[in-house]
Scaffold this motif. Structure first.
Motif, PDB file in Angstrom:
ATOM      1  N   THR A   1       0.824  -1.208   0.000  1.00 50.37           N
ATOM      2  CA  THR A   1       0.000   0.000   0.000  1.00 50.37           C
ATOM      3  C   THR A   1       0.861   1.263   0.000  1.00 50.37           C
ATOM      4  O   THR A   1       0.345   2.362   0.197  1.00 50.37           O
TER       5      THR A   1
ATOM      6  N   PRO B   1      -9.964  -2.293  -3.573  1.00 52.57           N
ATOM      7  CA  PRO B   1     -10.536  -3.026  -2.438  1.00 52.57           C
ATOM      8  C   PRO B   1     -10.322  -4.537  -2.517  1.00 52.57           C
ATOM      9  O   PRO B   1     -10.252  -5.219  -1.507  1.00 52.57           O
ATOM     10  N   ASP B   2     -10.187  -5.053  -3.741  1.00 49.12           N
ATOM     11  CA  ASP B   2      -9.951  -6.484  -3.928  1.00 49.12           C
ATOM     12  C   ASP B   2      -8.468  -6.839  -3.834  1.00 49.12           C
ATOM     13  O   ASP B   2      -8.083  -7.989  -4.013  1.00 49.12           O
TER      14      ASP B   2
END
Length: 111
Positions: free
Chosen positions: A45, A98-99
């Motif tokens: 991230t 999100p996946d």
């Protein structure tokens, strides 16, 4: 424009150098950047996507098969030498969706 995936902690930098043992800096184009992102950076991230102007490189740029090569698969831009910071024309956050999968940021998809 070519794209380079970079950890946010490693940018800014004066130059982007090839990884140890590599002859070139790995890059992608807008249509293929999700492939190495999903294969190599799953779960990360902390990434940025650097937009690089090939005309500003000052070193060789070659389009070559990926590593490992995929028969009939896409070719990728490889920069044979350091990428100067002056060749980076834009920086984009590059979080996974999100996946957990990466996609081209909307700001680049609209170009």
């Amino acid at each position: 424009m070519i794209l380079h995936i970079r950890a946010a902690a490693d940018w800014p930098a004066e130059e982007i150098h090839p990884l140890d043992g590599e002859a070139f800096v790995h890059c992608s184009d807008p249509g293929t950047v999700h492939l190495p992102a999903n294969r190599l950076f799953a779960g990360r991230t902390d990434l940025l996507l650097l937009a690089v102007d090939p005309a500003r490189l000052g070193v060789a740029l070659r389009w070559e098969p990926g590593s490992p090569p995929i028969p009939g698969g896409p070719w990728f831009p490889h920069v044979y030498g350091p990428i100067p910071a002056s060749a980076v024309v834009a920086v984009h956050a590059f979080p996974p969706g999100p996946d957990g999968l990466f996609e081209l940021p909307e700001a680049l998809a609209q170009r």
